[in-house]
Write a protein that holds these residues in place. Structure first.
Motif, PDB file in Angstrom:
ATOM      1  N   SER A   1      36.348 -22.048  40.416  1.00  0.00           N
ATOM      2  CA  SER A   1      35.140 -22.273  41.216  1.00  0.00           C
ATOM      3  C   SER A   1      35.367 -23.375  42.238  1.00  0.00           C
ATOM      4  O   SER A   1      34.955 -23.258  43.396  1.00  0.00           O
ATOM      5  CB  SER A   1      33.963 -22.637  40.316  1.00  0.00           C
ATOM      6  OG  SER A   1      33.615 -21.553  39.499  1.00  0.00           O
ATOM      7  N   GLN A   2      36.014 -24.448  41.795  1.00  0.00           N
ATOM      8  CA  GLN A   2      36.310 -25.548  42.714  1.00  0.00           C
ATOM      9  C   GLN A   2      37.226 -25.091  43.842  1.00  0.00           C
ATOM     10  O   GLN A   2      37.009 -25.425  45.010  1.00  0.00           O
ATOM     11  CB  GLN A   2      36.955 -26.713  41.963  1.00  0.00           C
ATOM     12  CG  GLN A   2      36.031 -27.421  41.000  1.00  0.00           C
ATOM     13  CD  GLN A   2      36.759 -28.441  40.140  1.00  0.00           C
ATOM     14  OE1 GLN A   2      37.991 -28.544  40.160  1.00  0.00           O
ATOM     15  NE2 GLN A   2      35.992 -29.200  39.365  1.00  0.00           N
ATOM     16  N   LEU A   3      38.244 -24.315  43.489  1.00  0.00           N
ATOM     17  CA  LEU A   3      39.185 -23.834  44.507  1.00  0.00           C
ATOM     18  C   LEU A   3      38.508 -22.865  45.479  1.00  0.00           C
ATOM     19  O   LEU A   3      38.804 -22.884  46.683  1.00  0.00           O
ATOM     20  CB  LEU A   3      40.393 -23.178  43.843  1.00  0.00           C
ATOM     21  CG  LEU A   3      41.341 -24.135  43.112  1.00  0.00           C
ATOM     22  CD1 LEU A   3      42.390 -23.350  42.343  1.00  0.00           C
ATOM     23  CD2 LEU A   3      41.986 -25.105  44.081  1.00  0.00           C
ATOM     24  N   GLU A   4      37.609 -22.031  44.965  1.00  0.00           N
ATOM     25  CA  GLU A   4      36.880 -21.126  45.846  1.00  0.00           C
ATOM     26  C   GLU A   4      36.000 -21.906  46.816  1.00  0.00           C
ATOM     27  O   GLU A   4      35.931 -21.569  48.000  1.00  0.00           O
ATOM     28  CB  GLU A   4      36.024 -20.158  45.026  1.00  0.00           C
ATOM     29  CG  GLU A   4      36.818 -19.048  44.368  1.00  0.00           C
ATOM     30  CD  GLU A   4      35.956 -18.129  43.509  1.00  0.00           C
ATOM     31  OE1 GLU A   4      34.769 -18.443  43.260  1.00  0.00           O
ATOM     32  OE2 GLU A   4      36.478 -17.087  43.081  1.00  0.00           O
TER      33      GLU A   4
ATOM     34  N   GLU B   1      36.514 -24.968  47.846  1.00  0.00           N
ATOM     35  CA  GLU B   1      37.421 -25.614  48.798  1.00  0.00           C
ATOM     36  C   GLU B   1      37.937 -24.614  49.830  1.00  0.00           C
ATOM     37  O   GLU B   1      38.002 -24.918  51.025  1.00  0.00           O
ATOM     38  CB  GLU B   1      38.594 -26.244  48.045  1.00  0.00           C
ATOM     39  CG  GLU B   1      39.524 -27.040  48.918  1.00  0.00           C
ATOM     40  CD  GLU B   1      40.662 -27.676  48.126  1.00  0.00           C
ATOM     41  OE1 GLU B   1      41.724 -27.897  48.731  1.00  0.00           O
ATOM     42  OE2 GLU B   1      40.478 -27.945  46.925  1.00  0.00           O
ATOM     43  N   ALA B   2      38.271 -23.423  49.380  1.00  0.00           N
ATOM     44  CA  ALA B   2      38.757 -22.389  50.297  1.00  0.00           C
ATOM     45  C   ALA B   2      37.678 -22.007  51.298  1.00  0.00           C
ATOM     46  O   ALA B   2      37.958 -21.829  52.497  1.00  0.00           O
ATOM     47  CB  ALA B   2      39.215 -21.154  49.511  1.00  0.00           C
TER      48      ALA B   2
ATOM     49  N   LYS C   1      37.865 -22.437  55.276  1.00  0.00           N
ATOM     50  CA  LYS C   1      37.654 -21.280  56.143  1.00  0.00           C
ATOM     51  C   LYS C   1      36.600 -21.588  57.203  1.00  0.00           C
ATOM     52  O   LYS C   1      36.787 -21.274  58.379  1.00  0.00           O
ATOM     53  CB  LYS C   1      37.213 -20.076  55.302  1.00  0.00           C
ATOM     54  CG  LYS C   1      36.978 -18.825  56.108  1.00  0.00           C
ATOM     55  CD  LYS C   1      36.520 -17.670  55.231  1.00  0.00           C
ATOM     56  CE  LYS C   1      36.188 -16.458  56.074  1.00  0.00           C
ATOM     57  NZ  LYS C   1      35.603 -15.377  55.281  1.00  0.00           N
ATOM     58  N   GLU C   2      35.509 -22.231  56.786  1.00  0.00           N
ATOM     59  CA  GLU C   2      34.471 -22.594  57.744  1.00  0.00           C
ATOM     60  C   GLU C   2      34.996 -23.586  58.769  1.00  0.00           C
ATOM     61  O   GLU C   2      34.695 -23.481  59.961  1.00  0.00           O
ATOM     62  CB  GLU C   2      33.261 -23.172  57.010  1.00  0.00           C
ATOM     63  CG  GLU C   2      32.501 -22.138  56.209  1.00  0.00           C
ATOM     64  CD  GLU C   2      31.417 -22.752  55.333  1.00  0.00           C
ATOM     65  OE1 GLU C   2      31.160 -23.972  55.445  1.00  0.00           O
ATOM     66  OE2 GLU C   2      30.825 -21.996  54.535  1.00  0.00           O
ATOM     67  N   GLY C   3      35.816 -24.535  58.314  1.00  0.00           N
ATOM     68  CA  GLY C   3      36.416 -25.505  59.231  1.00  0.00           C
ATOM     69  C   GLY C   3      37.332 -24.822  60.237  1.00  0.00           C
ATOM     70  O   GLY C   3      37.317 -25.150  61.430  1.00  0.00           O
ATOM     71  N   ARG C   4      38.120 -23.877  59.745  1.00  0.00           N
ATOM     72  CA  ARG C   4      39.018 -23.139  60.645  1.00  0.00           C
ATOM     73  C   ARG C   4      38.240 -22.329  61.670  1.00  0.00           C
ATOM     74  O   ARG C   4      38.566 -22.309  62.863  1.00  0.00           O
ATOM     75  CB  ARG C   4      39.927 -22.206  59.830  1.00  0.00           C
ATOM     76  CG  ARG C   4      41.008 -21.551  60.705  1.00  0.00           C
ATOM     77  CD  ARG C   4      41.592 -20.324  60.073  1.00  0.00           C
ATOM     78  NE  ARG C   4      40.558 -19.302  60.103  1.00  0.00           N
ATOM     79  CZ  ARG C   4      40.422 -18.350  59.202  1.00  0.00           C
ATOM     80  NH1 ARG C   4      41.247 -18.255  58.203  1.00  0.00           N
ATOM     81  NH2 ARG C   4      39.460 -17.458  59.284  1.00  0.00           N
TER      82      ARG C   4
END
Length: 80
Positions: A35-38, A40-41, A45-48
């Protein structure tokens, strides 16, 4: 003899229960980590995507400035 067999079976059942408990705890930890990794991903993705939008905007501004400069240079050539 059957009491000994029953005690061995009980020990094996307890070992299995302990193993299952440990595996369930490990599974819970892995689910939390997932859940934490999702999260963060998704943040990455939003930052990119925001950076891609900004990049596109800068490119458009750059193209607009190039066109303005070309127009001004063309006017200067016509003055000579």
């Amino acid at each position: 003899m059957s009491l000994e067999v029953l005690e061995q079976l009980e020990a094996k059942v307890q070992t299995a229960v302990d193993t299952i408990t440990l595996l369930q705890m490990e599974l819970d930890e892995l689910k939390e980590k997932n859940s934490q990794l999702e999260a963060e991903a998704n943040a990455l993705k939003e930052g990119r995507e925001e950076l891609e939008r900004q990049n596109q905007q800068v490119r458009e501004e750059h193209d607009a400035w190039q066109e303005r400069i070309r127009t001004l240079l063309g006017k200067m050539e016509n003055v000579e």
